[in-house]
Structure formats: structure tokens, C-alpha cells
Design a protein around this motif. Structure first.
Motif, PDB file in Angstrom:
ATOM      1  N   ALA A  54       1.092  -1.093   0.130  1.00 48.55           N
ATOM      2  CA  ALA A  54      -0.439   0.185   0.013  1.00 48.55           C
ATOM      3  C   ALA A  54       0.798   0.983   0.027  1.00 48.55           C
ATOM      4  N   GLU A  55       0.646   1.980  -1.084  1.00 52.46           N
ATOM      5  CA  GLU A  55       1.219   3.244  -1.362  1.00 52.46           C
ATOM      6  C   GLU A  55       3.029   3.326  -1.159  1.00 52.46           C
ATOM      7  N   ASN A  56       3.079   2.277  -1.351  1.00 49.12           N
ATOM      8  CA  ASN A  56       4.848   1.583  -1.450  1.00 49.12           C
ATOM      9  C   ASN A  56       5.404   2.488  -0.211  1.00 49.12           C
ATOM     10  N   HIS A  57       4.564   2.007   0.796  1.00 46.97           N
ATOM     11  CA  HIS A  57       5.399   2.111   2.026  1.00 46.97           C
ATOM     12  C   HIS A  57       6.667   1.875   2.443  1.00 46.97           C
ATOM     13  N   GLN A  58       7.048   0.918   2.245  1.00 42.57           N
ATOM     14  CA  GLN A  58       8.453  -0.241   2.258  1.00 42.57           C
ATOM     15  C   GLN A  58       9.643   0.997   1.559  1.00 42.57           C
ATOM     16  N   GLU A  59       9.087   1.087   0.294  1.00 48.23           N
ATOM     17  CA  GLU A  59      10.280   2.663   0.136  1.00 48.23           C
ATOM     18  C   GLU A  59      10.579   3.726   0.750  1.00 48.23           C
ATOM     19  N   LYS A  60       9.398   4.118   1.717  1.00 49.65           N
ATOM     20  CA  LYS A  60       9.825   4.902   2.734  1.00 49.65           C
ATOM     21  C   LYS A  60      10.477   5.115   3.436  1.00 49.65           C
ATOM     22  N   ASN A  61       9.991   3.187   3.440  1.00 52.17           N
ATOM     23  CA  ASN A  61      11.083   2.659   4.961  1.00 52.17           C
ATOM     24  C   ASN A  61      12.229   2.990   4.946  1.00 52.17           C
ATOM     25  N   ALA A  62      12.407   2.150   4.237  1.00 54.98           N
ATOM     26  CA  ALA A  62      14.257   2.055   2.880  1.00 54.98           C
ATOM     27  C   ALA A  62      14.895   3.310   3.014  1.00 54.98           C
ATOM     28  N   ARG A  63      14.151   4.305   2.674  1.00 57.80           N
ATOM     29  CA  ARG A  63      14.898   5.233   2.212  1.00 57.80           C
ATOM     30  C   ARG A  63      15.227   6.091   3.916  1.00 57.80           C
ATOM     31  N   ALA A  64      13.975   5.958   4.305  1.00 53.81           N
ATOM     32  CA  ALA A  64      14.673   6.282   6.289  1.00 53.81           C
ATOM     33  C   ALA A  64      15.687   6.361   6.989  1.00 53.81           C
ATOM     34  N   LEU A  65      16.032   5.161   6.090  1.00 53.32           N
ATOM     35  CA  LEU A  65      17.105   4.673   7.115  1.00 53.32           C
ATOM     36  C   LEU A  65      18.396   4.473   6.108  1.00 53.32           C
TER      37      LEU A  65
END
Length: 508
Positions: free
Chosen positions: A433-444
Motif C-alpha cells: 500500500a502506497e509504496n510504504h516499504q520504499e519510504k521505510n528504506a529511504r529513511a534508513l
């Protein structure tokens, strides 16, 4: 044209998703076998198995995929091989200080706080020790279930006499995981929304809207029967009717959002929740800097916190100069990425790479992935430094021993990597949903704790190149380890527990 606001329980996001092309709205933004039925030889309640010193998960009940196994195989804190049914109770090393756990907001300062068992026990008395009646909801995927299970265990440990009950769907992973942990599960019929602009997609959304409205009424009946002190929503569409009903009934509600990008359910319910608990600083801003938001981090299973790198490396015969890469994918998009992994393993063998590599294929790829590598002219039996396995049953120690982890970017995985201080190459799943995994990874990645490789356009050569760039660069790996540890929250389980206690103060 004026639009009258509906007073029903139908949430705005349901209408927007049902009719995304409407001028009045704008759309935002392989299943395992069923668990054995009660009465069969495989069924055995978790409390009974715990009393016998066994893992609460009955052997043979279902076969999780690698990501689920990462977060669930050891959820009870036991040792052993689930295939043999020998999960014997271990002795957690509660005496020594706990390391920082799940990924928190990109705090920007080193992890300093430690948390020992003596501190954990004292917290019960500091908070009054009144038993809690906790109702937890969340489901669909493991990322919405395992945090709730972690908090349930924490509450039961710190508040003897407390009761915990879950709510979920019959089809979601929660219908198998929650009963295996020994907690009762109330079932609610509700389905997710389709984003397809087809007749089938619109018909599906009409049904979803109807079930959402009826689910709120059903949820109120369940809550009247359970009489909870507080309701904890862990995400997923099933949590909407439960939390919404609790808010309408003036029952304290707490939302736990483990992803950097808050989901639709969190966005809709946050304004009326007593607390919204987040793991990333960016999430606070995305939710409007509300006064009810608290930064806690996400729960991490005990065996991750207790893993000892030195002992783990000795267990696998790794010397100081040896390098270990551990890789695994989740269920979403695993087929596509396992094909790339087959190519990467073949390239490693052909180039004669000297680092050790353990990859968990999962049950779906256990047969064809080795054959795929064989077709590329590589006999893995001739390359002992490459280990291809269906599951990694000792994942806590494997991750602790690893110099580099290649994986997806689910919130639970990120929390464990940060708790262990492990550098990683993350390939976010684009099918969430809403590509949230990329948001997680970009934060790291922004913090310097990982390297992100996007699945679209990804190749075996790109994966291997990213691995080789990092695995032999000790200075860069050390920097990534420090960055990961800085993102780890100190005792997130305790922080969440204290928020639950706080919102129930004065409640009869």
C-alpha cells in the motif's frame, strides 16, 4: 454542487476508493495451508504446550514464508527446529542489559539507554500494577499482527491477571498466528479495497463499503462483551471498524503505526485516538504534528535483543576475517526477487567470491530455485560458501552473525536490523500500500544505515555489485552499523505499555 456529509460509519477513504474517478473525490495516495482444526492431532493450545516446555506453535500447522518465519518462528522465545517439533523452552538472558530495540524516529543521537529485567519488573510497580483488559486489532499481513503479539506478551508479563483479546478476519494471517500464541480471536468479516477502475473493481468496493458499515455494528457487540480498558489498533483494514466502534463508545484507543508512511486507517482514525504511537519522526509530520502523537519505536522479539554476535559467529565457524551475507525475501514479490537471487548465486559461484552467503528461498521456491541455479551451469555442492535453504530457522543468530543482510523493507525487519545494528541492502516491495516499504528504506538510507536497490530494473548483476561494494569495505560497514544502532529505540515495548497505562488512568 453542495455535498452533504453522511452521518453513517462509512469512512471517507472507502467512498474515495470506491469512486476514484469521481469529481467529488480523489483517490489517495501463495497462502499457507490452514492451521489444523481443533480436535485434530496437530491442534494443541499454546498454554498447554508452554506448560510442557514446548513452543506454542504446533508442528505442521502451517508453513510460513521466510519473512513471516523471521518474525514469527521465534516469537515465543524458544530454541529448536520447528520441523522436528523440538522447540524447547530456553533461558532468556534477562540478567544482562537489553540492547535498544525497534527502529525509532531518526533521532540523530546515539543509543545510550539500556533496560535490564530488574528495570522491567520495577515498571509494573511504578505504574500501579492494576491488571489490564486489552483488546488488540490488526491483520492482513504479519507486519500488522506481530507488533500486537509482542505487546500482548509484554502486558501479560508485567501485569499478572491481565486479559488480552484480539480481533481480525478469517482470511488474514492473524487467524493462524493469534490462536497459536494462545490468545482468543474474534472474527469480523471485512475486505480491503480495490483500486481497479473496472466493473469488477467497483463491485468489489461496493461490497467493501457495505461490510465496513456492518463491521462497525458487529465490533460494538464484541466490545460490549469484552469490556476492554483500551483498544490497540495495529493497522490493516480490519482495525478500522474495531477502533472506530471503540471511539464511538468512548473506549480509550491507541494506534500503533510502524511504517514511515502512515496508512489510510491510521490517517482516518488518528484525529480521535487518545494516542498515536509512531516509529519515525517523519510520520509525526505526515500526521499533522498532532498533540496525541508519541514516538515509541516498534516492538522487537526477545531473541533478537538477546542475540550475541560473538557467540553466533563462533557457532557458524566464522573467523574475524570471514564475511557473511544473509538474504531472504518476504511473501510479496518473492517469486520475482528469488529469480534474481538465482542469478546472483550463479554469478557468485562463477566469479569465485569468497564471502559466505546464506539465502532462504521459502517453500514456494525451495524446489525450482536450486534447479534454476543448476541451469546456469553451477553446481552449488561444489561451492560450500553458498548455502541455499528453504528456511533459516535460527534467524536471530544468523542476523547477529551477518556482516550484511539483503532483504525487503518491512517495518518489523527494519526494527530488528536496527536492534542488531546490521548493515543492509534493501529491495522494497513495490506491491504494498502506497509504496510504504520504499519510504521505510529511504529513511534508513538517509541516516546511512542501508543501501536501497529498487525492484523495477533490478538485475542479479546489480544485486551482486551492491553486495561487493559493501562487504569488503570495513569502514563503510562500521559506519552503517553505527547509523543503524542510532535508529534503535530504547525499550519500545515498555514505552508502548506505559502509553496504554496512561490512557486508562481513572477508568473504572
Amino acid at each position: 454542487m453542495a455535498v452533504r456529509r453522511c452521518s453513517s460509519s462509512l469512512p471517507k477513504w472507502v467512498f474515495c476508493s470506491m469512486f476514484p474517478a469521481s469529481p467529488l473525490t480523489r483517490s489517495s495516495g501463495g497462502c499457507p495451508p490452514q492451521a489444523a482444526p481443533k480436535g485434530s492431532a496437530l491442534w494443541n493450545p499454546a498454554p498447554t504446550r508452554r506448560a510442557a516446555g514446548l513452543c506454542p506453535a504446533p508442528t505442521g500447522a502451517f508453513a510460513p514464508d521466510p519473512e513471516m518465519l523471521t518474525h514469527l518462528c521465534f516469537a515465543c522465545g524458544r530454541d529448536g527446529d520447528p520441523r522436528a517439533g523440538t522447540f524447547r523452552a530456553g533461558s532468556p538472558k534477562w540478567g544482562r542489559a537489553r540492547r535498544g530495540s525497534a527502529s525509532a524516529a531518526l533521532r540523530g543521537h546515539p543509543q545510550e539507554k539500556t533496560y535490564s529485567r530488574s528495570n522491567r519488573v520495577k515498571s509494573k510497580h511504578l505504574l500501579g500494577g492494576k491488571p489490564m483488559n486489552l483488546y488488540i486489532t490488526g491483520g492482513g499481513t504479519g507486519g500488522h499482527v506481530t507488533p500486537g503479539l509482542a505487546i500482548a506478551r509484554y502486558v501479560m508479563e508485567h501485569e499478572p491477571g491481565s486479559t488480552v483479546r484480539f480481533a481480525g478476519t478469517e482470511r488474514g494471517i492473524e487467524s493462524r498466528l493469534v490462536p497459536r500464541e494462545g490468545y482468543p480471536l474474534d472474527r469480523i468479516e471485512i475486505i480491503g479495497l480495490s483500486r481497479k477502475l473496472t466493473p469488477q473493481g467497483l463491485a468489489h468496493n461496493v461490497k467493501a463499503a457495505y461490510l465496513t458499515v456492518t463491521a462497525v455494528a458487529r465490533a460494538k457487540k464484541l466490545l460490549r462483551a469484552a469490556k476492554p480498558d483500551v483498544v490497540l489498533g495495529c493497522g490493516g483494514y480490519v482495525s478500522y471498524p474495531i477502533v472506530k466502534a471503540a471511539q464511538q463508545m468512548k473506549i480509550p484507543t491507541v494506534l500503533l503505526e510502524v511504517n514511515a508512511l502512515p496508512g489510510k486507517v491510521t490517517q482516518q482514525l488518528a484525529p480521535h485516538a487518545d494516542r498515536v504511537l509512531v516509529c519515525f519522526e517523519q510520520t509525526r509530520a505526515l500526521l499533522g504534528e498532532r498533540e496525541n502523537i508519541r514516538l515509541t519505536g516498534a516492538p522487537v522479539r526477545p531473541e533478537i535483543l538477546e542475540a550475541d554476535r560473538k557467540k553466533a559467529r563462533a557457532r557458524y565457524g566464522l573467523s574475524e576475517g570471514d564475511k557473511l551475507v544473509v538474504s531472504f525475501w518476504g511473501s510479496m514479490g518473492a517469486l520475482y526477487m528469488n529469480r534474481h537471487m538465482a542469478g546472483m548465486l550463479a554469478l557468485e559461484a562463477q566469479e569465485g567470491t569468497t564471502f559466505r552467503h546464506v539465502h532462504a528461498s521459502g517453500a514456494a521456491a525451495a524446489k525450482w530455485l536450486p534447479e534454476e541455479v543448476q541451469k546456469k551451469g553451477v553446481n552449488l555442492a561444489e561451492h560450500p560458501n553458498i548455502e541455499l535453504t528453504e528456511y533459516i530457522y535460527d534467524m536471530a543468530d544468523r542476523m547477529a552473525a551477518a556482516d550484511l543482510v539483503i532483504c525487503r523493507a518491512g517495518a518489523a525487519t527494519i526494527g530488528e536490523l536496527c536492534a542488531l545494528g546490521r548493515p543492509s541492502v534493501m529491495v522494497p516491495s513495490p506491491f504494498v500500500a502506497e509504496n510504504h516499504q520504499e519510504k521505510n528504506a529511504r529513511a534508513l538510507e538517509e541516516a546511512g544505515a542501508c543501501k536501497v536497490v529498487l525492484e523495477p530494473g533490478c538485475t542479479p548483476e546489480q544485486l551482486l555489485q551492491a553486495t561487493k561494494e559493501l562487504i569488503w569495505d570495513d569502514e563503510r560497514l562500521a559506519g552503517m552499523r553505527r547509523a543503524a544502532v542510532k535508529l534503535a529505540a530504547a525499550d519500545p515495548d515498555g514505552a508502548i505499555f506505559r502509553q496504554l497505562k496512561e490512557v486508562t488512568k481513572g477508568r473504572a
